[in-house]
Design an enzyme around this catalytic site. Structure first.
Site, PDB file in Angstrom:
ATOM      1  N   ARG A  23      27.725  11.350 -15.578  1.00 56.30           N
ATOM      2  CA  ARG A  23      28.993  12.275 -16.000  1.00 56.30           C
ATOM      3  C   ARG A  23      29.564  12.873 -14.868  1.00 56.30           C
ATOM      4  O   ARG A  23      30.753  12.779 -14.732  1.00 56.30           O
ATOM      5  CB  ARG A  23      28.249  13.476 -16.979  1.00 56.30           C
ATOM      6  N   ASP A  48      24.755   2.842  -8.068  1.00 54.87           N
ATOM      7  CA  ASP A  48      24.014   3.437  -9.277  1.00 54.87           C
ATOM      8  C   ASP A  48      23.219   2.226  -9.879  1.00 54.87           C
ATOM      9  O   ASP A  48      23.861   1.687 -10.574  1.00 54.87           O
ATOM     10  CB  ASP A  48      24.929   4.353 -10.146  1.00 54.87           C
ATOM     11  N   ARG A  60      20.921  17.936  -5.851  1.00 52.63           N
ATOM     12  CA  ARG A  60      19.661  18.512  -5.468  1.00 52.63           C
ATOM     13  C   ARG A  60      19.362  18.623  -4.256  1.00 52.63           C
ATOM     14  O   ARG A  60      19.423  17.380  -3.544  1.00 52.63           O
ATOM     15  CB  ARG A  60      18.516  17.815  -6.509  1.00 52.63           C
ATOM     16  N   ASP A  87      25.894  22.314  -1.390  1.00 55.56           N
ATOM     17  CA  ASP A  87      25.697  23.345  -2.446  1.00 55.56           C
ATOM     18  C   ASP A  87      24.218  23.405  -2.818  1.00 55.56           C
ATOM     19  O   ASP A  87      23.907  24.685  -3.156  1.00 55.56           O
ATOM     20  CB  ASP A  87      26.613  22.940  -3.921  1.00 55.56           C
ATOM     21  N   GLU A 144      15.422  26.423  -1.229  1.00 55.72           N
ATOM     22  CA  GLU A 144      16.537  27.437  -1.573  1.00 55.72           C
ATOM     23  C   GLU A 144      15.923  28.632  -1.637  1.00 55.72           C
ATOM     24  O   GLU A 144      14.843  28.597  -2.600  1.00 55.72           O
ATOM     25  CB  GLU A 144      17.392  26.881  -2.906  1.00 55.72           C
ATOM     26  N   HIS A 172      24.158  26.852  -4.462  1.00 52.76           N
ATOM     27  CA  HIS A 172      23.708  26.510  -5.503  1.00 52.76           C
ATOM     28  C   HIS A 172      24.664  27.053  -6.568  1.00 52.76           C
ATOM     29  O   HIS A 172      24.333  27.475  -7.632  1.00 52.76           O
ATOM     30  CB  HIS A 172      22.185  26.474  -5.922  1.00 52.76           C
TER      31      HIS A 172
HETATM   32  P1  NAI Z   1      24.058  12.101 -15.306  1.00 54.44           P
HETATM   33  O1  NAI Z   1      22.634  11.665 -15.771  1.00 54.44           O
HETATM   34  O2  NAI Z   1      25.199  12.069 -16.367  1.00 54.44           O
HETATM   35  O3  NAI Z   1      24.161  11.298 -14.138  1.00 54.44           O
HETATM   36  C1  NAI Z   1      23.016  10.790 -13.148  1.00 54.44           C
HETATM   37  C2  NAI Z   1      23.610   9.158 -12.625  1.00 54.44           C
HETATM   38  O4  NAI Z   1      22.565   9.202 -11.660  1.00 54.44           O
HETATM   39  C3  NAI Z   1      23.220   8.193 -13.714  1.00 54.44           C
HETATM   40  O5  NAI Z   1      23.982   7.468 -13.949  1.00 54.44           O
HETATM   41  C4  NAI Z   1      21.869   7.378 -13.127  1.00 54.44           C
HETATM   42  O6  NAI Z   1      21.859   6.038 -13.445  1.00 54.44           O
HETATM   43  C5  NAI Z   1      22.140   7.665 -11.463  1.00 54.44           C
HETATM   44  N1  NAI Z   1      20.849   7.615 -10.735  1.00 54.44           N
HETATM   45  C6  NAI Z   1      19.680   7.757 -11.226  1.00 54.44           C
HETATM   46  N2  NAI Z   1      18.848   7.360 -10.237  1.00 54.44           N
HETATM   47  C7  NAI Z   1      19.879   6.714  -9.184  1.00 54.44           C
HETATM   48  C8  NAI Z   1      19.415   6.408  -7.813  1.00 54.44           C
HETATM   49  N3  NAI Z   1      18.321   5.990  -7.596  1.00 54.44           N
HETATM   50  N4  NAI Z   1      20.641   5.925  -7.097  1.00 54.44           N
HETATM   51  C9  NAI Z   1      21.806   6.190  -7.743  1.00 54.44           C
HETATM   52  N5  NAI Z   1      21.939   6.733  -8.976  1.00 54.44           N
HETATM   53  C10 NAI Z   1      21.344   7.042  -9.687  1.00 54.44           C
HETATM   54  O7  NAI Z   1      23.833  13.579 -14.626  1.00 54.44           O
HETATM   55  P2  NAI Z   1      25.060  14.408 -14.370  1.00 54.44           P
HETATM   56  O8  NAI Z   1      25.349  15.472 -15.338  1.00 54.44           O
HETATM   57  O9  NAI Z   1      26.000  13.562 -13.712  1.00 54.44           O
HETATM   58  O10 NAI Z   1      24.145  15.325 -13.283  1.00 54.44           O
HETATM   59  C11 NAI Z   1      23.948  14.529 -12.014  1.00 54.44           C
HETATM   60  C12 NAI Z   1      22.872  15.610 -11.065  1.00 54.44           C
HETATM   61  O11 NAI Z   1      23.933  16.792 -10.779  1.00 54.44           O
HETATM   62  C13 NAI Z   1      21.888  16.325 -11.973  1.00 54.44           C
HETATM   63  O12 NAI Z   1      20.691  15.452 -12.182  1.00 54.44           O
HETATM   64  C14 NAI Z   1      21.633  17.744 -11.246  1.00 54.44           C
HETATM   65  O13 NAI Z   1      20.507  17.300 -10.462  1.00 54.44           O
HETATM   66  C15 NAI Z   1      22.921  17.897 -10.453  1.00 54.44           C
HETATM   67  N6  NAI Z   1      23.734  19.196 -11.026  1.00 54.44           N
HETATM   68  C16 NAI Z   1      23.901  20.257 -10.171  1.00 54.44           C
HETATM   69  C17 NAI Z   1      24.416  21.397 -10.172  1.00 54.44           C
HETATM   70  C18 NAI Z   1      24.747  22.355  -9.294  1.00 54.44           C
HETATM   71  O14 NAI Z   1      24.927  23.411  -9.858  1.00 54.44           O
HETATM   72  N7  NAI Z   1      24.600  21.962  -8.225  1.00 54.44           N
HETATM   73  C19 NAI Z   1      24.733  21.607 -11.758  1.00 54.44           C
HETATM   74  C20 NAI Z   1      24.486  20.463 -12.785  1.00 54.44           C
HETATM   75  C21 NAI Z   1      23.989  19.237 -12.180  1.00 54.44           C
END
Ligand code: NAI
Length: 343
Positions: free
Chosen positions: A170, A190, A251, A275, A280, A299
């Site tokens: 996403r 990915d 993360r 971020d 943290e 964060h």
């Molecule tokens: P999502 O689940 O929609 O997308 C994550 C993508 O990473 C997926 O397409 C998955 O196939 C891919 N992925 C998994 N393992 C992988 C690897 N080894 N190499 C490359 N790609 C890989 O999740 P979304 O919504 O896009 O969020 C991503 C991350 O952002 C979350 O898991 C969270 O940790 C982080 N996040 C950080 C925030 C912040 O405040 N800094 C807030 C919200 C999310």
């Protein structure tokens, strides 16, 4: 009549005892449910176990480690509802074994995180933070009107640069949509997203090593998993192009921070915008606070007033659904459905 069901908010970010839970109480009252909600901010396993002793539901954020030990000591808990996206702090298997449903609310802050990542890329590229610091320290008045003397470079135009997205879910997709109008060439690594889906978004699918070798800006958007923990270490940083920069809004533990600090100090890594870091908060003696080529935010990428309101409402609704025996919008540990039946 049975007593009320109890929801405990262990997060200190969205409304525990430090903030009002009036909005949550209003939702519960409007639904005419015999449910009480209280805040009890928790930092340690022991605090979580104590707070959870009487809880039918826990509402948790990123910081509380909901470990197997915690889960094995929650006698009444039927549901753990996670404010937000990442689930790396909850032992999903242990929860399923204990018949505890884990639910979360993915997508509530996709556009906020994508905006934040884009802002970090623009700030790094245009050197906004460095120039701002220079001016506050008197550079403009010291050097006179001739801005040429106070410009910082290099500043390559974005339209000539390549952006590498690690993770094309996403947020990765939302970043690509924002980056395209700037003329950036976009690559994505990915292993779990099909090359066809990337091609449709005019993004070139590549392996991680190729991405690191080709990208001028590397931006991380994958979850923290055993596979991605430490994925960007000294060897990966060495693969990056001279002049390349790193952006992490995913993360902290995905990047080996000691290796990144060393590369930034040696200017082998030209810049970074972080971020998220590990640990943290970033300790006061971290060299990163003193490096001019580093931008730090606490964060905060998820945050907007709207995203916080949305996540509070949806996290509560998911917990209430399970307490009423209904299936919430997402079940993060589907194996639990072998033990618990939800309508
Ligand atoms: P999502 O689940 O929609 O997308 C994550 C993508 O990473 C997926 O397409 C998955 O196939 C891919 N992925 C998994 N393992 C992988 C690897 N080894 N190499 C490359 N790609 C890989 O999740 P979304 O919504 O896009 O969020 C991503 C991350 O952002 C979350 O898991 C969270 O940790 C982080 N996040 C950080 C925030 C912040 O405040 N800094 C807030 C919200 C999310």
């Amino acid at each position: 009549m049975a007593g009320p069901q109890r929801i405990i908010v262990t997060s200190d970010r969205y409304g525990s005892e430090s903030a009002s839970l009036d909005m949550e109480r209003g939702i519960i009252a409007a639904a005419d449910l015999n449910v009480e909600i209280e805040g009890a901010a928790c930092a340690t396993e022991r605090e979580l176990i104590a707070a959870g002793a009487e809880a039918d539901a826990l509402l948790v954020s990123t910081r509380e480690a909901v470990t197997r030990r915690v889960l094995e000591n929650l006698p009444r808990t039927k549901v753990i509802s996670r404010y937000g996206v990442g689930l790396d702090n909850v032992d999903l298997d242990a929860a399923a074994e204990r018949g505890i449903v884990v639910t979360h609310y993915p997508g509530y802050c996709t556009s906020e995180v994508a905006d934040h990542a884009m802002a970090m890329m623009l700030a790094l590229n245009r050197r906004i933070v460095e120039l701002d610091r220079d001016l506050r320290e008197g550079a403009w008045t010291r050097h006179g009107a001739s801005t040429g003397t106070i410009l910082r470079g290099p500043i390559p135009p974005l339209r000539e640069l390549t952006l590498g997205l690690i993770g094309f879910g996403r947020i990765g997709k939302a970043v690509a949509a924002r980056a395209r109008p700037f003329g950036l060439t976009i690559l994505a690594a990915d292993p779990y997203t099909s090359p066809a889906e990337m091609a449709e978004a005019v993004v070139e699918p590549v392996h991680l090593d190729a991405l690191l070798e080709r990208a001028d800006i590397v931006s991380i958007h994958c979850p923290l998993t055993p596979e991605t923990r430490g994925m960007i270490g000294a060897a990966q940083l060495r693969r990056m192009k001279p002049g390349a920069v790193l952006v992490n809004t995913a993360r902290g533990p995905i990047v080996d921070l000691a290796a990144a600090s060393a590369a930034l100090q040696a200017r082998e890594l030209a810049g970074a915008a972080l971020d998220v870091v590990d640990p943290e908060p970033l300790p006061a003696d971290s060299p990163l606070y003193h490096l001019p080529n580093v931008i730090l935010t606490p964060h905060a990428a998820y945050y907007s007033e709207r995203s916080v309101e949305t996540v509070r409402i949806e996290t509560l609704k998911a917990a209430l659904a399970v307490l009423q025996g209904k299936r919430p919008g997402t079940v993060a540990n589907p194996a639990v459905l072998e033990r618990v039946s939800l309508a």
